[in-house]
Design an enzyme around this catalytic site. Structure first.
Site, PDB file in Angstrom:
ATOM      1  N   TRP A   1       0.854  -1.195   0.000  1.00 44.47           N
ATOM      2  CA  TRP A   1       0.000   0.000   0.000  1.00 44.47           C
ATOM      3  C   TRP A   1       0.892   1.248   0.000  1.00 44.47           C
ATOM      4  O   TRP A   1       0.594   2.229  -0.656  1.00 44.47           O
ATOM      5  CB  TRP A   1      -0.936   0.006   1.219  1.00 44.47           C
ATOM      6  CG  TRP A   1      -2.128  -0.893   1.053  1.00 44.47           C
ATOM      7  CD1 TRP A   1      -2.224  -1.975   0.225  1.00 44.47           C
ATOM      8  CD2 TRP A   1      -3.407  -0.777   1.695  1.00 44.47           C
ATOM      9  NE1 TRP A   1      -3.466  -2.541   0.330  1.00 44.47           N
ATOM     10  CE2 TRP A   1      -4.215  -1.837   1.228  1.00 44.47           C
ATOM     11  CE3 TRP A   1      -3.937   0.103   2.625  1.00 44.47           C
ATOM     12  CZ2 TRP A   1      -5.532  -2.024   1.660  1.00 44.47           C
ATOM     13  CZ3 TRP A   1      -5.251  -0.087   3.062  1.00 44.47           C
ATOM     14  CH2 TRP A   1      -6.038  -1.137   2.581  1.00 44.47           C
TER      15      TRP A   1
ATOM     16  N   ASP B   1       3.504  -0.619  17.611  1.00 45.42           N
ATOM     17  CA  ASP B   1       2.216  -1.302  17.773  1.00 45.42           C
ATOM     18  C   ASP B   1       1.116  -0.238  17.738  1.00 45.42           C
ATOM     19  O   ASP B   1       1.104   0.659  18.593  1.00 45.42           O
ATOM     20  CB  ASP B   1       2.250  -2.019  19.136  1.00 45.42           C
ATOM     21  CG  ASP B   1       0.975  -2.772  19.423  1.00 45.42           C
ATOM     22  OD1 ASP B   1      -0.021  -2.575  18.693  1.00 45.42           O
ATOM     23  OD2 ASP B   1       0.974  -3.561  20.391  1.00 45.42           O
TER      24      ASP B   1
ATOM     25  N   ASP C   1      -4.664  -1.567   6.861  1.00 47.81           N
ATOM     26  CA  ASP C   1      -4.924  -2.912   6.332  1.00 47.81           C
ATOM     27  C   ASP C   1      -4.597  -3.927   7.419  1.00 47.81           C
ATOM     28  O   ASP C   1      -4.176  -5.048   7.139  1.00 47.81           O
ATOM     29  CB  ASP C   1      -4.024  -3.101   5.095  1.00 47.81           C
ATOM     30  CG  ASP C   1      -4.371  -4.332   4.287  1.00 47.81           C
ATOM     31  OD1 ASP C   1      -5.508  -4.810   4.415  1.00 47.81           O
ATOM     32  OD2 ASP C   1      -3.506  -4.813   3.542  1.00 47.81           O
TER      33      ASP C   1
ATOM     34  N   LYS D   1      -9.527  -2.047   6.899  1.00 48.94           N
ATOM     35  CA  LYS D   1     -10.017  -3.418   6.729  1.00 48.94           C
ATOM     36  C   LYS D   1     -10.907  -3.806   7.911  1.00 48.94           C
ATOM     37  O   LYS D   1     -10.610  -3.490   9.056  1.00 48.94           O
ATOM     38  CB  LYS D   1      -8.808  -4.355   6.678  1.00 48.94           C
ATOM     39  CG  LYS D   1      -9.178  -5.816   6.800  1.00 48.94           C
ATOM     40  CD  LYS D   1      -8.386  -6.696   5.920  1.00 48.94           C
ATOM     41  CE  LYS D   1      -6.994  -6.972   6.429  1.00 48.94           C
ATOM     42  NZ  LYS D   1      -6.165  -7.513   5.362  1.00 48.94           N
TER      43      LYS D   1
HETATM   44  C1  LIG Z   1      -2.249  -7.816   5.624  1.00 55.65           C
HETATM   45  S1  LIG Z   1      -0.788  -7.188   6.312  1.00 55.65           S
HETATM   46  C2  LIG Z   1      -0.709  -5.580   5.620  1.00 55.65           C
HETATM   47  C3  LIG Z   1      -0.293  -5.567   4.179  1.00 55.65           C
HETATM   48  C4  LIG Z   1       0.064  -4.191   3.710  1.00 55.65           C
HETATM   49  N1  LIG Z   1      -1.102  -3.329   3.625  1.00 55.65           N
HETATM   50  C5  LIG Z   1       0.708  -4.230   2.354  1.00 55.65           C
HETATM   51  O1  LIG Z   1       0.107  -3.730   1.416  1.00 55.65           O
HETATM   52  O2  LIG Z   1       1.820  -4.729   2.230  1.00 55.65           O
HETATM   53  C6  LIG Z   1      -1.250  -6.892   7.948  1.00 55.65           C
HETATM   54  C7  LIG Z   1      -0.178  -6.230   8.783  1.00 55.65           C
HETATM   55  O3  LIG Z   1      -0.765  -5.857  10.018  1.00 55.65           O
HETATM   56  C8  LIG Z   1       0.318  -5.774  10.924  1.00 55.65           C
HETATM   57  N2  LIG Z   1      -0.169  -5.650  12.302  1.00 55.65           N
HETATM   58  C9  LIG Z   1      -0.926  -6.547  12.990  1.00 55.65           C
HETATM   59  N3  LIG Z   1      -1.140  -6.080  14.243  1.00 55.65           N
HETATM   60  C10 LIG Z   1      -0.505  -4.880  14.342  1.00 55.65           C
HETATM   61  C11 LIG Z   1      -0.369  -3.913  15.381  1.00 55.65           C
HETATM   62  N4  LIG Z   1      -0.921  -4.116  16.584  1.00 55.65           N
HETATM   63  N5  LIG Z   1       0.364  -2.794  15.154  1.00 55.65           N
HETATM   64  C12 LIG Z   1       0.934  -2.601  13.946  1.00 55.65           C
HETATM   65  N6  LIG Z   1       0.832  -3.467  12.914  1.00 55.65           N
HETATM   66  C13 LIG Z   1       0.122  -4.596  13.108  1.00 55.65           C
HETATM   67  C14 LIG Z   1       1.069  -7.070  10.651  1.00 55.65           C
HETATM   68  O4  LIG Z   1       2.392  -6.986  11.165  1.00 55.65           O
HETATM   69  C15 LIG Z   1       0.996  -7.154   9.128  1.00 55.65           C
HETATM   70  O5  LIG Z   1       2.172  -6.670   8.556  1.00 55.65           O
END
Ligand SMILES: C[S@@+](CC[C@H](N)C(=O)[O-])C[C@H]1O[C@@H](n2cnc3c(N)ncnc32)[C@H](O)[C@@H]1O
Length: 376
Positions: A55, A137, A173, A213
């Site tokens: 993204w 986070d 996302d 999302k």
């Molecule tokens: C589906 S991937 C995102 C893909 C991204 N939009 C792309 O286009 O490459 C979901 C992401 O959410 C992140 N994520 C999950 N929980 C999170 C949190 N509490 N804080 C930050 N990132 C988080 C994961 O590390 C993962 O990289």
């Protein structure tokens, strides 16, 4: 699953590698932009849960490099299609008038000025030119000051909880590592969504947009109703590149307009248990839903506006839109691979995947598929 098999069963996975995107998710954002023109007039953006960064790549290519994708590319294609239809029609227009310029000159790139993009993820992200990446986070309160400082390093005021120069668009996302336990996954996903919304409330400018999302669980309409209090328009969209079989969808909220006197607060963040105050001066568009089970087993839903009655739990249903060109690949279908296809490696392998340690242990024990004797 072999490389070929995955390429065949997931056209967007193959296309992402061929077009240089770090993840197939890029197509979801591009198809959302096709429908909602998300990037019009946008220069300051926050990309939450951004790793591996497809993204952010879209943002970088559209805003920083000035390339045409999504909506503007679709408008170009429409123009060309119209031209082709006109050419083929019997209308005796001067042939020359309808002719495309010889050898089609590529349009010049139009980079935007003063672009600022901040991307955040729990995982480390490989750098992208012109984008500030933070490893943090999004559910942790300490991420808000980090983000505010990254957005305005010169004018950052540690006592403030909102951006000195707010942003036009916040996208998220976010997805947890799914467990397969639906209710748990939906709960964790909703916590990510609330965290993203809380961050958005601190940094969005009036009229700004929020795209995130969601997993469509059974109480998702309560979430829509809450979002509707802070945004003029709330819609739910399902891009063609998102598998129909998955409960994933995206809320597209436009026209940020919080109730009068509302202040985003880190001490008291919004969440499922904490509701937004309703602005009495803001006209509310409420919709009443009547549900009736017919004798033949079909449930009829009747939507009608109604005055809210005291104490009545009236829910607001967000309009649902499928987006992405109908001629685009179907995310649930398998396709024959083109003859000249070369099987490519992913553009950006995960930097620190949760299964990294397991892979290292398996390697140490002699490799995969039955050779892992030493592990147990
Ligand atoms: C589906 S991937 C995102 C893909 C991204 N939009 C792309 O286009 O490459 C979901 C992401 O959410 C992140 N994520 C999950 N929980 C999170 C949190 N509490 N804080 C930050 N990132 C988080 C994961 O590390 C993962 O990289």
């Amino acid at each position: 699953m072999g490389k070929s098999s995955k390429d065949k069963r997931d056209a967007y996975y193959r296309l992402a590698k061929e077009q240089g995107w770090r993840a197939r998710s890029a197509f979801k954002l591009l198809q959302l932009d096709e429908e909602f023109n998300l990037f019009e007039g946008v220069t300051r953006v926050v990309d939450l849960c951004a790793a591996p960064g497809s993204w952010s790549q879209v943002l970088s290519r559209v805003l920083i490099k000035g390339e045409k994708f999504g909506r503007s590319a679709w408008e170009d294609k429409e123009r060309k299609d119209r031209l082709a239809v006109l050419k083929a029609s019997v209308i005796k227009k001067s042939e020359q008038e309808l002719q495309e310029p010889e050898g089609e000159v590529p349009e010049p790139l139009r980079p935007r000025e003063n672009v600022k993009i901040v991307s955040i993820d729990l995982q480390p992200m490989s750098p992208l030119e012109g984008i500030i990446t933070l490893q943090a986070d999004i559910t942790h309160p300490s991420t808000v000051p980090l983000l505010l400082k990254a957005l305005d390093p010169e004018s950052y005021d540690p006592s403030s909880t909102s951006a000195a120069h707010p942003v036009d668009l916040v996208i998220s996302d976010g997805a947890p590592d799914v467990t397969g336990l639906h209710d748990l996954d939906i709960y964790v996903q909703s916590q990510l969504l609330w965290a993203a919304l809380n961050l958005a409330l601190c940094v969005l400018k009036p009229g700004g947009k929020f795209v995130a999302k969601i997993f469509r669980g059974k109480d998702v309409d309560l979430l829509f109703a809450q979002l509707k209090i802070v945004f003029e328009r709330v819609r739910v969209a399902k891009p063609r590149s998102s598998r129909a079989s998955s409960i994933e969808a995206f809320v597209v909220c436009e026209g940020f307009n919080p109730p009068k006197g509302f202040k985003a607060s880190l001490d008291n963040p919004l969440g499922a248990a904490q509701k937004l105050p309703v602005d009495p001066e803001k006209p509310r568009e409420r919709t009443k839903l009547y549900r009736r089970l017919r004798e033949d087993g079909i449930t009829e839903l009747e939507l009608g506006s109604d005055e809210e009655k005291e104490g009545e739990d009236v829910r607001w249903i967000a309009p649902f839109l499928a987006c992405g060109d109908l001629s685009a690949y179907d995310a649930d279908a398998s396709y024959h691979l083109p003859k000249d296809r070369v099987s490519l490696d992913p553009v950006q392998p995960p930097t620190a995947p949760p299964y990294k340690r397991a892979l290292e242990m398996r390697k140490k024990a002699g490799g995969a598929y039955g050779k892992t004797k030493g592990l147990i």
